[in-house]
Design an enzyme around this catalytic site. Structure first.
Site, PDB file in Angstrom:
ATOM      1  N   HIS A 127       0.870  -1.177   0.000  1.00 22.24           N
ATOM      2  CA  HIS A 127       0.000   0.000   0.000  1.00 22.24           C
ATOM      3  C   HIS A 127       0.911   1.232   0.000  1.00 22.24           C
ATOM      4  CE1 HIS A 127      -2.941   2.907   1.584  1.00 22.24           C
ATOM      5  NE2 HIS A 127      -3.869   2.065   1.146  1.00 22.24           N
ATOM      6  N   TYR A 128       0.388   2.363  -0.404  1.00 24.75           N
ATOM      7  CA  TYR A 128       1.219   3.570  -0.417  1.00 24.75           C
ATOM      8  C   TYR A 128       1.530   4.085   0.989  1.00 24.75           C
ATOM      9  CZ  TYR A 128      -3.106   6.246   0.262  1.00 24.75           C
ATOM     10  OH  TYR A 128      -4.286   6.744   0.752  1.00 24.75           O
TER      11      TYR A 128
END
Length: 180
Positions: A127-128
């Protein structure tokens, strides 16, 4: 197994701190559930680097990675960077879905910079968002110094991850207490 809430922890050892110049020499991963219980430890991979790359390491890296035996393991390794990335991804795909887990660890932004350049498929797996234990450490040092977690960093990737998980457990028990 429900993989949606698992956390992927990672640590890299590098030839230095410059993500545009230095190289990854070790990678390790651990997967925990959301409660920080260890579900699996991934492969610990020394990443082969040629002698000219190793010779460019500064004195600190030569000393610490030499004392831990990592430099010799790097010299003897049969894994290049792409193979280490592929094996790590193969392990992680068993426990997490692409884009679900934040990248977890200590000073994890630094590791992420190296992954972005050298292992972009692995970096894209996360995920970012980041779960960076060092951010909590910095806040605790300023706001609750009596609860600061002291650890002995080994600069061995797998043990450093275990220590990061223990550190977050420590803060969870002392700082992130249930308000009810």
């Amino acid at each position: 197994m429900d993989k949606k809430n698992n956390l992927v922890w990672i640590d890299l050892e590098m030839t230095g701190l410059d993500p545009q110049h230095d190289e990854i020499i070790e990678i390790a991963t651990i997967v925990t559930d959301a409660q920080l219980n260890i579900l699996a430890e991934g492969p610990v991979i020394a990443v082969y680097q040629p002698e000219p790359i190793l010779a460019q390491m500064d004195a600190w890296n030569q000393k610490h990675h030499g004392a831990s035996g990592l430099i010799e393991r790097v010299r003897q390794s049969s894994f290049n960077t792409l193979e280490a990335e592929a094996q790590t991804l193969s392990f992680l795909e068993q426990y997490s879905e692409k884009g679900r887990s934040p990248i977890c660890g200590n000073s994890i932004c630094q590791d992420r910079r190296f992954l972005s350049r050298l292992m972009p498929r692995l970096e894209a797996f996360f995920h970012y968002r980041n779960l960076d234990v060092s951010t909590i450490k910095e806040l605790v040092a300023r706001w609750y110094p009596e609860h600061y977690f002291h650890k002995n960093t080994t600069h061995q990737a797998l043990q450093d991850i275990r220590d990061s998980i223990d550190e977050l457990r420590h803060y969870r028990q002392r700082i992130f207490v249930n308000p009810s």
